[in-house]
Design a protein around this motif. Structure first.
Motif, PDB file in Angstrom:
ATOM      1  N   GLY A 190       0.947  -1.071   0.017  1.00 14.74           N
ATOM      2  CA  GLY A 190       0.054  -0.183   0.036  1.00 14.74           C
ATOM      3  C   GLY A 190       0.748   1.676  -0.040  1.00 14.74           C
ATOM      4  O   GLY A 190       1.992   1.266   0.002  1.00 14.74           O
ATOM      5  N   ASP A 191       0.047   2.505   0.593  1.00 16.25           N
ATOM      6  CA  ASP A 191       0.561   3.376   0.157  1.00 16.25           C
ATOM      7  C   ASP A 191       1.385   3.773   1.856  1.00 16.25           C
ATOM      8  O   ASP A 191       1.398   4.048   3.354  1.00 16.25           O
ATOM      9  N   PRO A 192       2.946   3.859   1.782  1.00 13.28           N
ATOM     10  CA  PRO A 192       3.133   4.349   3.267  1.00 13.28           C
ATOM     11  C   PRO A 192       2.393   5.669   3.658  1.00 13.28           C
ATOM     12  O   PRO A 192       2.159   5.266   5.135  1.00 13.28           O
ATOM     13  N   ARG A 193       1.612   5.845   3.470  1.00 15.85           N
ATOM     14  CA  ARG A 193       1.073   7.089   4.088  1.00 15.85           C
ATOM     15  C   ARG A 193       0.014   6.884   4.527  1.00 15.85           C
ATOM     16  O   ARG A 193      -0.945   7.918   5.101  1.00 15.85           O
ATOM     17  N   TRP A 194      -1.005   5.699   3.994  1.00 14.31           N
ATOM     18  CA  TRP A 194      -2.189   5.148   4.103  1.00 14.31           C
ATOM     19  C   TRP A 194      -1.783   5.164   5.690  1.00 14.31           C
ATOM     20  O   TRP A 194      -1.373   4.768   5.949  1.00 14.31           O
ATOM     21  N   THR A 195      -2.947   5.405   6.284  1.00 10.86           N
ATOM     22  CA  THR A 195      -2.931   4.889   8.002  1.00 10.86           C
ATOM     23  C   THR A 195      -4.425   4.358   8.301  1.00 10.86           C
ATOM     24  O   THR A 195      -4.573   3.727   9.656  1.00 10.86           O
ATOM     25  N   GLY A 196      -4.800   4.110   7.207  1.00 12.69           N
ATOM     26  CA  GLY A 196      -6.092   3.285   7.404  1.00 12.69           C
ATOM     27  C   GLY A 196      -6.222   1.524   7.561  1.00 12.69           C
ATOM     28  O   GLY A 196      -5.109   1.172   6.973  1.00 12.69           O
ATOM     29  N   GLY A 214     -19.164  -7.356   0.832  1.00  9.60           N
ATOM     30  CA  GLY A 214     -17.647  -7.460   0.090  1.00  9.60           C
ATOM     31  C   GLY A 214     -16.470  -7.700   1.214  1.00  9.60           C
ATOM     32  O   GLY A 214     -16.757  -6.379   2.162  1.00  9.60           O
ATOM     33  N   SER A 215     -15.820  -8.168   0.834  1.00  8.81           N
ATOM     34  CA  SER A 215     -14.886  -8.061   1.411  1.00  8.81           C
ATOM     35  C   SER A 215     -13.549  -8.419   0.589  1.00  8.81           C
ATOM     36  O   SER A 215     -13.305  -9.800  -0.219  1.00  8.81           O
ATOM     37  N   THR A 216     -12.145  -7.965   0.956  1.00 11.84           N
ATOM     38  CA  THR A 216     -11.116  -7.823  -0.040  1.00 11.84           C
ATOM     39  C   THR A 216      -9.620  -8.422   0.784  1.00 11.84           C
ATOM     40  O   THR A 216      -9.350  -7.343   1.854  1.00 11.84           O
ATOM     41  N   MET A 217      -9.150  -8.995   0.626  1.00 12.12           N
ATOM     42  CA  MET A 217      -7.853  -9.670   1.323  1.00 12.12           C
ATOM     43  C   MET A 217      -7.907  -9.548   2.906  1.00 12.12           C
ATOM     44  O   MET A 217      -8.940  -9.731   2.898  1.00 12.12           O
ATOM     45  N   GLY A 218      -7.092  -8.416   3.509  1.00 10.61           N
ATOM     46  CA  GLY A 218      -6.761  -8.664   4.779  1.00 10.61           C
ATOM     47  C   GLY A 218      -5.233  -7.597   5.473  1.00 10.61           C
ATOM     48  O   GLY A 218      -4.987  -7.576   4.508  1.00 10.61           O
ATOM     49  N   THR A 219      -5.799  -7.302   6.440  1.00 12.13           N
ATOM     50  CA  THR A 219      -4.724  -6.001   6.675  1.00 12.13           C
ATOM     51  C   THR A 219      -3.112  -6.957   7.023  1.00 12.13           C
ATOM     52  O   THR A 219      -4.130  -8.247   7.709  1.00 12.13           O
ATOM     53  N   ALA A 263      -6.656  -2.562   3.264  1.00  7.93           N
ATOM     54  CA  ALA A 263      -7.802  -3.111   2.451  1.00  7.93           C
ATOM     55  C   ALA A 263      -8.882  -1.945   1.800  1.00  7.93           C
ATOM     56  O   ALA A 263      -9.628  -2.644   0.635  1.00  7.93           O
ATOM     57  N   ASP A 264      -8.838  -0.884   2.195  1.00  3.78           N
ATOM     58  CA  ASP A 264      -9.100   0.503   1.708  1.00  3.78           C
ATOM     59  C   ASP A 264      -8.445   1.629   1.012  1.00  3.78           C
ATOM     60  O   ASP A 264      -9.143   2.146   0.331  1.00  3.78           O
TER      61      ASP A 264
END
Length: 322
Positions: free
Chosen positions: A85-91, A268-273, A94-95
């Motif tokens: 993911g984007d290293p700046r993403w904090t949530g 819906g469900s995609t992958m996981g953290t 999967a979103d």
């Protein structure tokens, strides 16, 4: 280094573009880790990549593989979380709108080495073999998120797993049983129904068969072929969690009358953290539940594994070893 990679695409004959050979060794950017791969598991995603789905031609040649377990530069045994993911993403990863899987923008795991952000590494306990751990990051993490995060399933509830046999479905059966759920499963294949029962399903049924009870939740990965049955199998207020459409996404009857009249939820469900992968590893360590490995074969024989998956000759996970 040795690698299994996509050189070209073919929708009719995906294995035509598969190459088992040599590729340059990866270089890890700052903040990334180099993992020596001990085992890596095959997913339908890898077949779709050979068909040109989710992978751009300008990215070729691309080393395939989303899942791996191995050893990092410090000698730590690790499981690789394949969502980049984007290293700046904090949530929730999967979103993250900028997320991708290994083998889409970054070289994958079917190789001697793979590089990933250091935050993507999860410690592997001694209780899990490298082959078992390599099954977890895609199929098993998808199942974990479907059941316990998006589906919110609780002990004592009844869950229907459609299409027993694939990696996600076998994970759903094993995890659901270990978590105290009553697990029902379907399959068109009598042998796979028998295997699902051995795996822990309380009851098994032919695909489309009328169930003796209405279920609290349906775990749906098949799509078109099972959708109507999934809708009709739910109790009022029940929920469908969907993470795939292996039989196609277009349905002739979406069952909308049932959805509103019975107040059903479609989730819906995609992958996981990465955090969920860590919890999954700890869940397996604590419960003794283990991934079902259909076959473990040397990575040099990867073409045989791809062919088996393309033919549907799989129950559980195909794992490549180094």
């Amino acid at each position: 280094m040795f690698a299994v990679y996509a050189e070209s695409f073919s929708s009719d004959d995906p294995l035509n573009g598969l190459v088992v050979g040599e590729r340059p060794a990866p270089e890890a950017p700052d903040g990334w880790a180099t993992v020596t791969v001990k085992a890596a598991s095959l997913n339908h995603h890898d077949l779709w990549s050979l068909r040109g789905v989710g992978l751009r031609e300008e990215s070729l040649p691309m080393i395939l593989g989303c899942d791996a377990a191995g050893v990092d530069e410090d000698g730590n045994e690790v499981v690789v979380h394949g969502v980049i993911g984007d290293p700046r993403w904090t949530g929730d990863e999967a979103d993250d709108p900028g997320r991708s899987l290994l083998s889409e923008r970054h070289q994958g795991t079917f190789a001697d080495q793979v590089v990933v952000p250091r935050r993507n590494l999860v410690p592997k306990p001694d209780s899990l073999s490298f082959e078992e751990a390599a099954c977890l990051p895609t199929a098993w993490l998808t199942a974990y998120r479907m059941l316990f995060v998006q589906g919110g399933c609780k002990p004592g509830e009844t869950v229907l797993v459609q299409g027993a046999g694939g990696g996600v479905a076998t994970a759903l059966i094993t995890l659901g049983r270990a978590a105290g759920l009553t697990v029902l499963a379907t399959s068109r294949d009598e042998a796979k129904r028998a295997r699902a029962r051995e795996l822990g399903a309380h009851e098994v049924f032919e695909s489309g068969a009328r169930l003796p009870v209405r279920v609290d939740a349906v775990m749906e990965t098949v799509g078109k072929a099972t959708w109507t049955h999934s809708i009709r199998s739910l109790r009022p207020g029940g929920r469908i969690v969907i993470s795939g459409t292996t039989s196609g996404p277009d349905v002739g009857d979406a069952g909308l009358t049932h959805v509103f009249f019975k107040q059903l939820s479609i989730i819906g469900s995609t992958m996981g953290t990465r955090g969920e992968l860590d919890l999954l590893v700890k869940f397996l360590h604590a419960t003794g539940a283990r991934p079902l490995v259909d076959r473990a074969i040397p990575m040099e024989e990867a073409r045989d594994g791809f062919a088996a998956m393309a033919e549907g000759d799989v129950f559980g996970k195909i794992v490549f070893t180094r």
